[in-house]
Structure formats: C-alpha cells, structure tokens
Design a protein around this motif. Structure first.
Motif, short mmCIF file in Angstrom:
data_model
loop_
_atom_site.label_atom_id
_atom_site.label_comp_id
_atom_site.label_asym_id
_atom_site.label_seq_id
_atom_site.Cartn_x
_atom_site.Cartn_y
_atom_site.Cartn_z
N PHE A 2 0.86 -1.17 -0.53
CA PHE A 2 -0.14 -0.06 0.65
C PHE A 2 0.63 1.07 -0.47
O PHE A 2 1.98 1.04 0.52
CB PHE A 2 -1.10 0.38 0.97
N ILE A 3 -0.06 2.68 -0.11
CA ILE A 3 1.31 4.13 -0.67
C ILE A 3 0.34 4.28 0.77
O ILE A 3 -1.05 4.03 1.23
CB ILE A 3 0.58 4.44 -1.86
N ASP A 23 -4.77 2.43 3.90
CA ASP A 23 -3.74 2.09 3.73
C ASP A 23 -4.93 0.75 3.24
O ASP A 23 -4.93 -0.49 2.65
CB ASP A 23 -3.11 0.35 4.32
N ARG A 24 -6.43 1.08 2.93
CA ARG A 24 -7.57 0.34 2.09
C ARG A 24 -8.21 1.12 1.37
O ARG A 24 -8.45 0.85 0.20
CB ARG A 24 -8.30 -0.13 3.60
N LEU A 25 -8.54 2.10 2.01
CA LEU A 25 -9.61 2.35 0.51
C LEU A 25 -9.63 4.18 1.11
O LEU A 25 -10.02 4.97 2.32
CB LEU A 25 -11.58 2.56 1.13
N GLU A 73 5.66 7.27 -0.59
CA GLU A 73 5.79 6.04 -0.37
C GLU A 73 4.89 5.48 0.27
O GLU A 73 4.13 5.39 0.64
CB GLU A 73 6.34 6.70 0.81
N GLY A 74 5.16 4.15 0.58
CA GLY A 74 4.58 3.14 0.87
C GLY A 74 5.52 1.64 1.31
O GLY A 74 6.79 2.14 1.66
N GLN A 75 4.51 0.66 1.61
CA GLN A 75 5.01 -0.51 2.31
C GLN A 75 4.73 -2.13 1.46
O GLN A 75 3.57 -1.56 1.09
CB GLN A 75 4.73 -0.68 4.07
N LYS A 76 5.67 -2.63 1.32
CA LYS A 76 5.64 -3.60 -0.03
C LYS A 76 5.67 -5.11 1.31
O LYS A 76 5.90 -4.58 2.61
CB LYS A 76 6.15 -4.06 -0.63
N ARG A 77 5.52 -5.81 1.18
CA ARG A 77 5.05 -7.19 2.15
C ARG A 77 6.89 -7.28 2.83
O ARG A 77 7.48 -7.15 4.13
CB ARG A 77 5.32 -8.98 1.69
N GLY A 110 7.47 -3.26 -11.86
CA GLY A 110 7.52 -4.54 -10.11
C GLY A 110 7.49 -4.10 -9.22
O GLY A 110 8.14 -4.68 -8.41
N ASN A 111 7.98 -2.71 -9.33
CA ASN A 111 8.08 -1.78 -7.66
C ASN A 111 6.84 -1.51 -7.04
O ASN A 111 6.29 -2.04 -6.03
CB ASN A 111 9.25 -0.81 -7.80
#
Ligand SMILES: Nc1ncnc2c1ncn2[C@@H]1O[C@H](COP(=O)(O)OP(=O)(O)OP(=O)(O)O)[C@@H](O)[C@H]1O
Ligand SMILES: [Mg+2]
Length: 370
Positions: A2-3, A23-25, A73-77, A110-111
């Motif tokens: 999510f961003i 992070d959802r909607l 800016e965001g978060q990945k697994r 892919g990022n």
C-alpha cells in the motif's frame, strides 16, 4: 502493498501537495476538472514510469513551470518503498527507487504493482486487437520481466525482418539472408506465445468466476487466446516453434509482396464471449463494462498469486457507471486491496461501505480530508 503518502510539486494542476493515505480505501470526491484523476495518474506513473493519458512527459508539468516532482512512499511485504520522479521540459525524466537512480526505465516495473480500471478500459473490449494485446502485455510485464525482454526482442526482430522484406522485393538475392531473421523471430515469438497462453488461461478461469458473481450467475464469460499460428493447449516450446516456422516459410512470398510479416504473435487477439456471444461486437454497453471489470478484478488475483500480495487498485470514474448491485459487489470484493476511487459525489448507498476509508475533497488542485 500500500501507499502511505503522496507528494506532488508542479504536477498537473497541483502546486504542492502532501497527503497521508489510508491503507485500505481512499476516495477522492470533487467536481469535474478539479484534479481527481491527476492524483491517480501520479500513482500510475510511479508504477509504470509513464502515464495512461499521455505519451508526452512534458504535459504533466504544471503550466509555466520547468519541473514536476512526484514522491510516493509505501509499504510492501518485505519493507518500505519510495519512488521519486522528476520531469523536466527539455531533459529525460529521472527516477529513483529507494533513493537509487534507475538506469533503464523498464526497471521501474515490479516495484509498485498497479491495476487501473477507468472508462477508457471499454476500449479493451470494443476496439481492435492491439488494445487487447496491450492489456495482456502490460499485465505479464508487471509480473514477469523476462517476458518483457522477449517481447522487446521480438518486436525488434520483427521490425528488422519487415525492413528486409521490403528490400527483397527490389533485390531478390537478399532472400538468402532471411533465414537468420526467421529463426530469431520464431524463437522470441514462441517465448511470447507461451507466456501469453499461460496468462490467458489463468485470466480465463478467474474472470469466469468473477463474472458469475457480478452477474448473479446469469452470464458465462469465456476468454480465449486467438492466435494465427494455431496453437493447442498441450503444445510445448518445440511444437509451437515448429508450427510457427512452417507458417513463416509458407508465407514468405506473401510477406515479400506486402512488405510485412503476416503471421506471429503481433497479430494475436483475445476472444471474449458471454453466453457464447462475441461480446466485442454484440455486447451491450453494460455487458462490455462488466466483462472489463471481471478481467480487471482477475488481474488483482493474478498479482496476488505471483507476488504474494495484492496490487494497488485505481478506479477512475467507474462507480457511477455501475448499478447498485455491481457497486456493492465491487466494494465487498476489495476488502484486502488498497483502493483509490475518484467520484463526483458519494451516493447514500455507498456511505456505510466506505466508512473505514479516507475521503478527500478536491477542488482546484487543493485537497482537504473530510
Ligand atoms: N500541465 C498542467 N498544468 C496545469 N493544469 C493542468 C495540467 N494538465 C491538466 N491540468 C488541469 O487539471 C484539471 C483536470 O484534472 P483531472 O483530470 O484530474 O480532473 P478530474 O477531477 O478527474 O475531473 P473529471 O471529473 O472531469 O474526470 C483541469 O483543470 C486541467 O486544466
Ligand atoms: Mg477524472
């Protein structure tokens, strides 16, 4: 993934924007021409390196300014991600992923994985085969970089072979040099076909399920790979290669005559059938829109299976085009996906469905959280 934050400077109609996201909607509400789609465009740019609205980077720079800046800016697994882009009027754009400059534009893929659904997507159904090929290629490229390289190589060889065909027409002895191009073309082409077939098979079964749900079991959607090479589902690399090269050799005189290559995956299409009717030509507007939606929702599932987390979903102006049942279905099926919605007004019926999210009011390039 999510961003969590977007910063824009001199981007489209934004001077300086800094917003934190849910992070959802996230819903962007506002009248026409206020800057809702511009925000989605900035997210899309960070995923693909180019816009879905223009090929000209300079268009996105705010009028009378020299440089536009986007930071996502965001978060990945596996950790945080940041993407920064700088666009200049007279220079190539600069992209940084986690503060490192990219050398090749394609390395941006892919990022951030993104699925977008907008009224434009009706083109996917209504227009010619090239729109459908673009859809398939964009999706596979996002999850498979090798495919992207095979496709670029295929197109390069195709271009060179077509040039040679035009020359042979006037200088027959050049025909001795075509074999090497045939082999290269068929090698890369077979790689492209194999990946496309795999992707289309997956999207076919996923979108059939989606479509059943959205239409309450009334419509049966079938998605088929249409290729002029004549491939079967069980064919491996060698069978496809053999078939392809035979067709190329058989068509050589026709190709020379026309000056271009007549068979190969550059002619592929996607067959779309609802209850056995070709929806491309005979579907109602609503049916076509629903097929596009089913395809898009399937992309989310494929993204999840491939990369282990859901891509980010951008829904531009689509809510108002769906009837209430379809809107409800859509909101329910997006529980685990970070979704960005643009809308001119939030209808009563949607209010209980959007309570967990953030609502931003947009007016003349200014954003206010409700
Ligand atoms: N390079 C630019 N510099 C300044 N303003 C721009 C630039 N490009 C677009 N705009 C402005 O951005 C606005 C359009 O923004 P956007 O497409 O995001 O609108 P929207 O809120 O999505 O509207 P709609 O509801 O009609 O889709 C227009 O007012 C347009 O003039
Ligand atoms: Mg818009």
């Amino acid at each position: 993934m999510f961003i969590s934050r977007i910063r824009l400077k001199n981007f489209r109609n934004y001077d300086d924007l800094d917003i934190k996201l849910n992070d959802r909607l996230n819903i962007f509400v506002g009248n026409n021409a206020q800057g809702k789609t511009n925000i989605l465009e900035s997210i899309y740019l960070s995923g693909f390196g180019k816009s879905f609205r223009t090929n000209k980077d300079r268009d996105i720079i705010k009028m009378d300014k020299d440089m536009a800046y986007i930071k996502i800016e965001g978060q990945k697994r596996y950790g945080d991600i940041s993407i920064e882009m700088r666009f200049w009027k007279n220079r190539k754009k600069e992209i940084k992923v986690n503060s490192l400059s990219l050398i090749k534009l394609s390395d941006i893929l892919g990022n951030l994985n993104i699925v977008i659904f907008s009224p434009e997507d009706l083109k996917l159904i209504k227009e010619g085969p090239s729109e459908r090929r673009k859809f398939v290629d964009r999706e596979i490229c996002q999850i498979n970089k090798r495919y992207c390289h095979s496709l670029i190589s295929y197109n390069r060889v195709l271009y060179q072979r077509n040039n040679l065909l035009k020359k042979i027409k006037y200088d027959r002895k050049l025909i001795n040099t075509i074999d090497i191009w045939n082999e290269e073309l068929v090698k890369f082409g077979t790689e492209v076909i194999l990946k496309r077939r795999e992707f289309i098979n997956r999207i076919s079964s996923l979108s059939r399920l989606m479509h059943r749900k959205i239409t309450d079991g009334k419509e049966n959607l079938e998605v088929k790979y249409l290729s002029n090479i004549g491939i079967k589902n069980k064919d491996g690399f060698n069978e496809i290669y053999k078939n392809f090269i035979e067709k190329i050799e058989k068509n050589i005189e026709k190709d020379i005559d026309r000056g271009f290559t007549g068979v190969g995956p550059h002619k592929d299409d996607l067959g779309l059938y609802v209850n056995n009717i070709d929806i491309r030509n005979f579907g109602s507007q609503g049916q076509q829109r629903t097929v596009a939606l089913s395809l898009k929702l399937s992309e989310l599932e494929i993204g999840k299976a491939e990369i282990g987390e859901y891509p980010i979903l951008l829904l531009d102006d689509v809510m108002s085009e769906l009837d209430i049942n379809r809107q409800k279905f859509l909101m329910k099926s997006l529980k685990n996906v970070q979704t960005f919605i643009t809308i001119t007004e939030i209808p009563e019926i949607m209010i209980p469905l959007v309570q967990e999210g953030f609502i931003f009011e947009i007016s003349k390039g200014k954003v206010k959280k409700r």
